[in-house]
Design an enzyme around this catalytic site. Structure first.
Site, PDB file in Angstrom:
ATOM      1  CG  HIS A  63      -1.303   1.622   4.615  1.00 60.87           C
ATOM      2  ND1 HIS A  63      -0.076   1.027   4.495  1.00 60.87           N
ATOM      3  CD2 HIS A  63      -2.091   0.717   5.267  1.00 60.87           C
ATOM      4  CE1 HIS A  63      -0.093  -0.174   5.041  1.00 60.87           C
ATOM      5  NE2 HIS A  63      -1.325  -0.380   5.516  1.00 60.87           N
ATOM      6  CD  GLU A 101       2.128   6.221   3.052  1.00 59.58           C
ATOM      7  OE1 GLU A 101       3.217   6.276   3.626  1.00 59.58           O
ATOM      8  OE2 GLU A 101       1.157   5.546   3.492  1.00 59.58           O
ATOM      9  CB  CYS A 127       4.233  -0.391   3.491  1.00 60.45           C
ATOM     10  SG  CYS A 127       2.608  -0.262   2.703  1.00 60.45           S
ATOM     11  CB  CYS A 135       2.196   3.132   0.509  1.00 59.10           C
ATOM     12  SG  CYS A 135       0.896   2.870   1.741  1.00 59.10           S
TER      13      CYS A 135
END
Length: 171
Positions: free
Chosen positions: A64, A66, A94, A97
Site C-alpha cells: 500500500h 503508506e 486501512c 497501514c
C-alpha cells in the site's frame, strides 16, 4: 510526539502541500498501472519520502502507498523508528497501514479522502475494520478468516531466547 505539561499529545499542524502531493501521487499511480493511493512521509527534520500503491505492480498485497512510503523512509534513514515524522495519505489508511504507522512510531497521520470515498470507487475496507472491531470469539468462528489461539509446548521459546539475548535491538 511532543507533549504538553499534562502529558497529552500536541497536535502537529497539517501541511496542505504535502497532503496535495499525496493526492497527486495517487493520480500518477493510476496513470502508471498502480492503485489510486499515494502517501508522503515527512521526517522531523523535513526529509520527504514518497510512496504509491504498488499492490498489482509488485503482486504484493502489503504494498500500500503508506507502507511503501514507510519502507522507503526507513531504508534511506537506516532506522525502523520514524518518531517525529508525519504521514500524509491521499485516503484514510486501512488497518494495516495504521498499524504500520504505529509500529514505525509516526507521530501524526493526515488523509484527504476517507474510507467511504474509497468504497464508492470499489475499495471497501469495511470488512477489515469490522474484523478488528470483532472479538476473539468471532474471529475463531471463522467469519472472514479464522484466527484462533493454539498454544504449543514451545510457544514461549522465542520470547525466552529474546529476553536473554545480550545483542538484541529493542523495538
Amino acid at each position: 510526539m511532543e507533549r504538553n505539561a499534562v502529558d497529552t499529545p500536541v497536535a502537529i499542524p497539517v501541511d496542505a502541500a504535502h497532503l496535495e502531493k499525496a493526492v497527486s501521487l495517487a493520480v500518477d499511480s493510476v496513470a502508471n498501472a498502480g492503485g489510486p493511493f499515494g502517501a508522503v512521509i515527512v521526517t522531523a527534520d523535513g526529509q520527504v519520502f514518497e510512496g504509491n500503491n504498488r499492490v498489482t505492480q509488485d503482486n504484493d498485497p502489503t504494498a500500500h502507498a503508506e507502507v511503501t512510503a514507510i519502507r522507503r523512509a526507513c531504508a534511506a534513514l537506516g532506522t525502523f523508528d520514524l518518531s517525529g515524522a508525519v504521514l500524509y495519505s491521499s485516503c484514510e489508511p486501512c488497518p494495516m497501514c495504521l498499524a504500520s504507522s504505529l509500529w514505525a512510531r509516526v507521530d501524526a497521520v493526515y488523509f484527504a479522502a476517507d474510507r467511504h470515498d474509497a468504497a464508492v470507487a470499489g475499495f471497501d475496507d469495511a470488512v477489515f475494520y469490522d474484523f478488528f472491531d470483532s472479538g476473539p470469539q468471532v474471529r475463531a468462528a471463522g467469519g472472514v478468516m479464522t484466527v484462533r489461539h493454539e498454544r504449543t509446548t514451545t510457544a514461549l521459546a522465542p520470547f525466552d531466547a529474546w529476553r536473554v539475548l545480550d545483542t538484541r535491538i529493542d523495538y
